[in-house]
Enzyme design. Structure first.
Site, PDB file in Angstrom:
ATOM      1  N   GLU A 112       6.274   3.117  48.681  1.00 48.64           N
ATOM      2  CA  GLU A 112       5.887   1.922  49.425  1.00 48.64           C
ATOM      3  C   GLU A 112       5.836   2.284  50.903  1.00 48.64           C
ATOM      4  OE1 GLU A 112       6.940  -2.785  50.141  1.00 48.64           O
ATOM      5  OE2 GLU A 112       8.304  -1.569  48.951  1.00 48.64           O
ATOM      6  N   CYS A 147       6.783  -4.830  48.135  1.00 48.42           N
ATOM      7  CA  CYS A 147       6.410  -6.064  48.827  1.00 48.42           C
ATOM      8  C   CYS A 147       5.129  -5.922  49.626  1.00 48.42           C
ATOM      9  CB  CYS A 147       7.556  -6.515  49.724  1.00 48.42           C
ATOM     10  SG  CYS A 147       9.063  -6.936  48.819  1.00 48.42           S
ATOM     11  N   ASN A 152       4.381  -7.844  41.937  1.00 47.27           N
ATOM     12  CA  ASN A 152       5.511  -6.975  42.277  1.00 47.27           C
ATOM     13  C   ASN A 152       6.833  -7.587  41.836  1.00 47.27           C
ATOM     14  OD1 ASN A 152       7.151  -4.961  43.610  1.00 47.27           O
ATOM     15  ND2 ASN A 152       7.465  -6.463  45.226  1.00 47.27           N
ATOM     16  N   GLU A 153       7.407  -8.464  42.639  1.00 44.72           N
ATOM     17  CA  GLU A 153       8.706  -9.066  42.328  1.00 44.72           C
ATOM     18  C   GLU A 153       8.568 -10.573  42.197  1.00 44.72           C
ATOM     19  OE1 GLU A 153      12.335  -6.264  44.005  1.00 44.72           O
ATOM     20  OE2 GLU A 153      11.597  -7.892  45.261  1.00 44.72           O
TER      21      GLU A 153
END
Length: 659
Positions: free
Chosen positions: A50, A245, A376-377
């Site tokens: 990331e 993120c 993603n989350e």
């Protein structure tokens, strides 16, 4: 929670070494080498990238010039200009958005007679310049009719002294790419680039760039070789990218859009990095994404290091910790089309639209994409609603593509339970679990997957790290954190029939520009090093094996009894048994591992030890190998491996199986 892991964690926190009694009896373990429990996925141990901590621009992407195309929110950020030059119009930043929306700005410089004009770029916390290295400089420029301009390119050391220089003359009234090379005469950890324009007239400049000659595989627009080598040495089974993120963005407007990161590097739209101001105590107002490292380069990197690509795409949801913005369901089609087009970009025939672009960029062969992440989350019913539409469209057109699905930001609680229950009922392919927790949590959860449903979705341990705080209050890559991760990973390996992939996170961090710690690899402008956690990951990935076989004590898996953790695999290709042993206590542990189901073992095996007497010890740029593996021979008698596991240590034993 088990008693033994609690005892082990107390020993970890105490940090007191206790020598074993001379009469201490060995712990008797049994390996049932003939009872294959499951195969090990070729992609079991991988890496997660990331763009956080200046991992891309200023990190693995080897470009040395910051704000090379004047597209930061403050157009001259990173550049030092003569006093008064802006106010008197000697330099202006021109916005041509209607003509070039992806790279609208350029700098217009006016040169009065006999008055040179100098621009200095500071780089990313300085520029790492090495003595004897050649550097490739380039820029796009044009001069107005009647002008006569040339410029000098100069490398400056930390004190501003010239350590390399060359001169270029301009010869066109149209935009043209100018290139030159220069060799550094000295090394600088925080050097700078200086451009001095001389002559008369007006010159426009854009995409001012400086790369070292020596990049990974010597590619132009390439990657920093030492950082990629550290990744390659891990022998990762997969590369997950671009986050994280970053995929979501604080709002949807600054989400990651892969189509804007491919094609001509000069036409890739710069956006703010979402970690620019996420943490007030580690603010980085100069953190942007140039996307010189884009999706094509990610695919290429995965191929270079032998990893399967695992791209993660935005599912129409921004970060729920920030704005919680979502796109309306009736406007989700473009997001889904992005996913379908990415598969075509990676795998499509060169006669397709996106396959043709891949070929034009220099890679006519397919990238063999097999899996993709949706979100993603994310969490909640809004995620399930959007994931369901993605899954239907992708599976209808590309049924062979396996999908990775979010289980939220943590390993338990209402958000996790809702998605875990719902996605299992939807027969999801792979569930992505994340856990950033204390070292004690990792010890206590080494048996987490022993009771998971063997017929349900596979598990991706997509982001994990043991967070132990140092004396300054920040999380550290201490030996304590690495050791507890090693213990936890015995449970991942033991349950390879459920856990298909795992990756530590985050991957990279600049020592002068990080926002998040701990991280697997740290670097400055010239140097880099692997943390103790890095060497734990490396030992697992380099000793992956092909099948899991049981290792037991009193007919039970070894997961914290006597503060010892263990897992065993067989490498059928090399014909070796691989035993992993972790001692999480302050007392040495003699062990005797009896191997059943084989005719015998070779008399000599290999033992790799990773250990430290100081649980808070870390590696540093000055002492990069402070905690690193030691290899030695180990004598084996018959079919029993005997050793004494030192306090706070991780052992890997490789023994040849006699046919």
């Amino acid at each position: 929670m088990k008693i033994q892991p609690i005892i082990a964690s107390l020993a970890l926190m105490a940090g007191v070494y206790t020598s074993p009694s001379a009469a201490q009896q060995p712990l008797n373990f049994t390996v049932k080498a003939g009872e294959v429990k499951t195969t090990v996925s070729p992609g079991m141990w991988g890496i997660f990238f990331e763009d956080i901590n200046f991992s891309a621009d200023g990190g693995i992407y080897a470009e040395l010039v910051k704000n090379r195309s004047f597209e930061f929110s403050s157009p001259l950020m990173g550049w030092t200009i003569p006093e008064g030059a802006v106010s008197n119009g000697q330099i202006m930043v021109v916005n041509r958005k209607d003509d070039n929306s992806s790279n609208p700005r350029f700098a217009k410089i006016t040169l009065p007679a006999a008055r040179p004009f100098t621009l200095v770029n500071e780089g990313f916390r300085g520029m790492g310049i090495k003595a004897g290295e050649q550097y490739h400089f380039s820029l796009y420029a044009r001069q107005q009719p009647g002008s006569a301009v040339k410029f000098t390119v100069t490398l400056l050391d930390d004190a501003g002294k010239t350590i390399g220089t060359t001169t270029v003359s301009l010869d066109s009234n149209n935009w043209q790419l100018y290139k030159t090379g220069l060799t550094a005469a000295a090394t600088a950890a925080k050097g700078k680039l200086q451009l001095t324009f001389t002559g008369t007239g007006v010159i426009d400049v854009d995409m001012i760039s400086l790369f070292p000659q020596h990049t990974w595989k010597e590619r132009s627009n390439g990657l920093r070789a030492d950082l990629v080598q550290l990744l390659a040495d891990l022998r990762p089974g997969f590369l997950r990218f671009p986050g994280g993120c970053i995929v979501e963005g604080r709002e949807l407007v600054n989400r990651y859009q892969w189509k804007k990161t491919v094609g001509d590097v000069n036409e890739r739209e710069v956006i703010i990095n979402r970690w620019n101001n996420e943490f007030a105590h580690r603010a980085a107002p100069d953190y942007f994404q140039s996307f010189g490292l884009g999706f094509f380069e990610y695919f290429l990197l995965a191929e270079d290091i032998g990893a399967s690509p695992l791209p993660i795409l935005n599912c129409g949801m921004a970060c729920q910790f920030n704005s919680a913005e979502v796109v309306a369901i009736n406007e989700l089609d473009p997001y889904i089309q992005d996913a379908l087009d990415l598969i075509e970009f990676a795998n499509g025939d060169v006669n397709t639209k996106w396959g043709a672009l891949r070929a034009k960029m220099g890679h006519p062969a397919a990238f063999n994409l097999k899996m993709m992440g949706v979100g993603n989350e994310q969490w909640g019913p809004q995620y399930v609603e959007r994931y369901t539409l993605f899954a239907k469209a992708i599976k209808n057109k590309y049924p062979e593509i396996r999908l990775v699905n979010s289980l939220g930001p943590g390993p338990s609680g209402d958000k996790f339970n809702f998605l875990n229950d719902t996605l299992r009922k939807l027969h999801a392919d792979i569930l992505d679990e994340h856990y950033y927790s204390s070292p004690e949590w990792f010890l206590s959860n080494a048996s987490r997957y022993d009771s998971y449903d063997r017929k349900g979705p596979k598990i991706f341990a997509g982001e994990y790290a043991a967070h132990g705080k140092g004396t300054d209050g920040y999380h550290k890559n201490s030996w304590q954190s690495a050791l507890t991760e090693a213990a936890f990973m015995t449970g991942l390996e033991r349950n390879a029939d459920v856990v298909e992939m795992a990756s530590y996170a985050p991957l990279l961090a600049h020592v002068d520009g990080w926002q998040w710690a701990p991280d697997l690899i740290w670097f400055d402008n010239l140097r880099s090093y692997g943390t103790p956690n890095y060497y734990v990951q490396k030992l697992y990935a380099n000793n992956k094996g092909t099948v899991v076989v049981p290792i037991l004590k009193d007919n039970q898996v070894i997961s914290g009894q006597d503060s010892v953790y263990a897992s065993t695999v067989v490498d059928e290709q090399s014909g070796e048994l691989v035993i992993k042993l972790v001692n999480a206590s302050a007392t040495a542990k003699p062990v005797a591992v009896a191997v059943e189901g084989v005719k015998g073992l070779a008399a000599n095996g290999r033992l790799t030890i990773l250990r430290s007497n100081d649980l808070q010890a870390i590696n540093t740029l000055d002492k990069p190998l402070g905690i690193s593996p030691e290899e030695k021979n180990i004598a084996i008698k018959g079919k029993t491996v005997r050793t004494e596991i030192a306090p706070w240590s991780f052992y890997v034993v490789r023994a040849k199986i006699n046919k």
